[in-house]
Scaffold this motif. Structure first.
Motif, PDB file in Angstrom:
ATOM      1  N   PRO A  56      38.577   6.426 -16.462  1.00 38.97           N
ATOM      2  CA  PRO A  56      38.320   7.863 -16.585  1.00 38.97           C
ATOM      3  C   PRO A  56      39.476   8.637 -17.215  1.00 38.97           C
ATOM      4  CG  PRO A  56      37.508   7.077 -14.491  1.00 38.97           C
ATOM      5  CD  PRO A  56      38.259   5.937 -15.105  1.00 38.97           C
ATOM      6  N   LEU A  57      40.698   8.111 -17.139  1.00 36.22           N
ATOM      7  CA  LEU A  57      41.854   8.782 -17.743  1.00 36.22           C
ATOM      8  C   LEU A  57      41.768   8.771 -19.264  1.00 36.22           C
ATOM      9  CD1 LEU A  57      44.703   7.284 -15.503  1.00 36.22           C
ATOM     10  CD2 LEU A  57      43.581   9.515 -15.273  1.00 36.22           C
ATOM     11  N   THR A  66      27.956  12.027 -20.543  1.00 39.05           N
ATOM     12  CA  THR A  66      27.241  11.054 -19.708  1.00 39.05           C
ATOM     13  C   THR A  66      27.396  11.387 -18.233  1.00 39.05           C
ATOM     14  OG1 THR A  66      27.587   9.296 -21.348  1.00 39.05           O
ATOM     15  CG2 THR A  66      27.047   8.615 -19.096  1.00 39.05           C
ATOM     16  N   LEU A  67      28.617  11.737 -17.831  1.00 35.70           N
ATOM     17  CA  LEU A  67      28.873  12.121 -16.440  1.00 35.70           C
ATOM     18  C   LEU A  67      28.029  13.325 -16.058  1.00 35.70           C
ATOM     19  CD1 LEU A  67      30.466  11.859 -13.794  1.00 35.70           C
ATOM     20  CD2 LEU A  67      32.244  13.303 -14.823  1.00 35.70           C
ATOM     21  N   ALA A  72      23.474  15.772 -13.201  1.00 42.44           N
ATOM     22  CA  ALA A  72      22.235  16.551 -13.292  1.00 42.44           C
ATOM     23  C   ALA A  72      21.047  15.731 -12.770  1.00 42.44           C
ATOM     24  CB  ALA A  72      21.992  16.966 -14.743  1.00 42.44           C
ATOM     25  N   GLY A  73      21.008  14.451 -13.120  1.00 42.61           N
ATOM     26  CA  GLY A  73      19.930  13.592 -12.652  1.00 42.61           C
ATOM     27  C   GLY A  73      19.943  13.431 -11.146  1.00 42.61           C
ATOM     28  N   THR A  74      21.143  13.286 -10.579  1.00 38.02           N
ATOM     29  CA  THR A  74      21.275  13.157  -9.132  1.00 38.02           C
ATOM     30  C   THR A  74      20.816  14.437  -8.427  1.00 38.02           C
ATOM     31  OG1 THR A  74      23.169  11.652  -9.407  1.00 38.02           O
ATOM     32  CG2 THR A  74      22.878  12.660  -7.240  1.00 38.02           C
ATOM     33  N   ALA A  75      21.200  15.580  -9.007  1.00 37.77           N
ATOM     34  CA  ALA A  75      20.805  16.868  -8.434  1.00 37.77           C
ATOM     35  C   ALA A  75      19.288  17.037  -8.460  1.00 37.77           C
ATOM     36  CB  ALA A  75      21.472  18.009  -9.203  1.00 37.77           C
TER      37      ALA A  75
END
Length: 282
Positions: A56-57, A66-67, A72-75
């Motif tokens: 991630p760094l 993508t994150l 958004a998909g999880t929400a």
């Protein structure tokens, strides 16, 4: 069927499939001793876990996009957690017990690690470079995913469906099992195993069969009311991200080199004024 028989059966299946795959290729013999290979693989596992955590760094714009899509998909799934729980629990009442048992034990750390180390041991003892690399990918991915899910469960403290208090109850650092729902550790371990092994095959039917096995565990946790849909979905996503990251590390570092493929030639038909020909591009 006893839990050990489930895992032994799956281990034999995966080893058999990997053996067929590697026998169809030319594996270069290695003169390294077992101890030297073991040390080399230990460094590879550590490097893979480190890479997964530090990647991630080095993220770029597309990685953050993508994150954002994952969040958004999880929400979105969060809004249907409770009705989905009702549907899956009703389905679970009619599922045969052997399928439920397989799903539970395939994602249980004790048995899953036994499976992954079994595949690695086979590659180490036979000095099969491809199977060894697969074993390293499995162990490194399971380790990275296992640490993430263990810390997240305690940090988030989400109540399980079986607690009967809704999908929006969180009690961080609660030590009770009823508040260790997010994410699903069973889903992470089982799909990590399935994805890492499926990547070794080109045959779409073999891939599909392996992924089907890997999905039994996540779905079985929904049948049992042990996790919400978002717990399982995010667990699968985490599995894919970790396996892909470590796989790229092993490839880029060239720690395992086997079956060097000759450049493929792509043939194109060229038509022009007064000429026709075929051109090969390397």
């Amino acid at each position: 069927m006893k839990p050990t028989l489930y895992i032994k059966s799956v281990l034999l299946l995966f080893v058999f499939l990997l053996s067929i795959q590697t026998n169809a290729q030319r594996i270069e013999d290695t003169k390294a001793s077992t101890w030297e290979m073991l040390k080399h693989d230990g460094v590879s596992i550590f490097g893979g876990v480190k890479h997964a955590y530090t990647r991630p760094l080095h993220w770029k714009k597309k990685d953050y996009i993508t994150l954002g899509a994952i969040v958004a998909g999880t929400a979105l799934l969060y809004t249907i957690d409770e009705p989905a729980d009702e549907v899956f629990r009703k389905q679970g009442s009619g599922v045969p017990k052997p399928i439920k048992d397989f799903g539970f034990y395939f994602g249980k750390p004790l048995y899953n690690y036994g499976l992954t180390t079994g595949i690695y041991s086979f590659g180490l003892l036979t000095k099969n470079e491809k199977v060894r690399r697969t074993g390293v990918l499995l162990i490194a991915s399971a380790t990275a995913g296992g640490i993430i899910q263990t810390l997240s469960k305690s940090l988030v403290g989400r109540a399980r469906p079986t607690a009967g208090i809704g999908n929006d109850r969180f009690d961080p650092f609660n030590n009770e099992a009823n508040f260790h729902s997010f994410p699903s550790g069973h889903a992470i371990l089982s799909f990590t195993t399935a994805h890492a092994i499926a990547k070794q095959f080109d045959n779409i039917y073999v891939k599909g069969g392996i992924y089907a096995l890997g999905l039994v565990t996540p779905v079985s946790r929904l049948w049992a009311g042990a996790h919400w849909l978002t717990d399982v979905a995010l667990g699968i996503v985490v599995s894919v991200v970790i396996v892909e990251s470590i796989d790229r590390y092993l490839t880029a570092s060239e720690r395992y080199v086997y079956n060097p493929k000759k450049p493929k030639i792509k043939w194109d038909l060229r038509l022009g004024a007064g000429q026709i020909g075929v051109v090969g591009r390397f």
